[in-house]
Scaffold this motif. Structure first.
Motif, mmCIF file in Angstrom:
data_model
loop_
_atom_site.group_PDB
_atom_site.id
_atom_site.type_symbol
_atom_site.label_atom_id
_atom_site.label_comp_id
_atom_site.label_asym_id
_atom_site.label_seq_id
_atom_site.Cartn_x
_atom_site.Cartn_y
_atom_site.Cartn_z
ATOM 1 N N LEU A 283 -4.494 1.109 3.219
ATOM 2 C CA LEU A 283 -4.910 -0.168 2.617
ATOM 3 C C LEU A 283 -6.376 -0.121 2.179
ATOM 4 O O LEU A 283 -6.736 -0.690 1.151
ATOM 5 N N GLY B 295 -5.629 -0.625 -1.343
ATOM 6 C CA GLY B 295 -5.289 -2.029 -1.204
ATOM 7 C C GLY B 295 -6.209 -3.019 -1.869
ATOM 8 O O GLY B 295 -6.541 -4.042 -1.289
ATOM 9 N N VAL C 162 1.292 -1.026 -2.238
ATOM 10 C CA VAL C 162 0.581 -2.152 -1.638
ATOM 11 C C VAL C 162 1.119 -3.426 -2.271
ATOM 12 O O VAL C 162 1.049 -3.604 -3.489
#
Length: 126
Positions: free
Chosen positions: A57, A61, A98
């Motif tokens: 992430l 992300g 994501v």
């Protein structure tokens, strides 16, 4: 003669019972005997999984790949091919996207890809 399993609709059915395929028949017998299948653990549980998810992430992300939301607190790692059916792809970058929580729940385990996926290459090891 080909029999169709009454539970999973496959064509491979035990000739003896003519109702369930071998896999469904075993599950049925196990249920009768009180044997429960162990629940599959999510790949992002545990220290290694959390470390992988957080690094993924952090690197990829910036926003949801489906709707574009940038609220980082609701971004999640989505398995395109579900980990329950493809556990060997749990940490494969080509299988991960994501998505925000809403998009991830909408898609679920369907394998649907109705958005443009970003190309991701592995840049770190656990």
């Amino acid at each position: 003669m080909i029999y169709i399993c009454s539970k999973c609709k496959s064509e491979k059915v035990n000739i003896e019972d003519k109702i369930l395929c071998p896999k469904c028949h075993k599950k049925y017998i196990d249920e009768l005997n009180g044997v429960k299948e162990p629940k599959q653990r999510h790949p992002f549980e545990g220290e290694k999984g959390m470390r992988f998810k957080n690094r993924f992430l952090a690197e990829f992300g910036e926003c949801c790949e489906r709707c574009g939301t940038t609220y980082r607190s609701i971004l999640q790692v989505h398995h395109v091919k579900p980990f329950s059916k493809f556990p060997h792809l749990s940490y494969d970058y080509e299988n991960l996207d994501v998505l925000c929580k809403k998009c991830n729940q909408h898609i679920g385990n369907s394998g649907l890809v109705d958005y443009e996926r970003k190309i991701k290459t592995e840049t770190f090891n656990l």
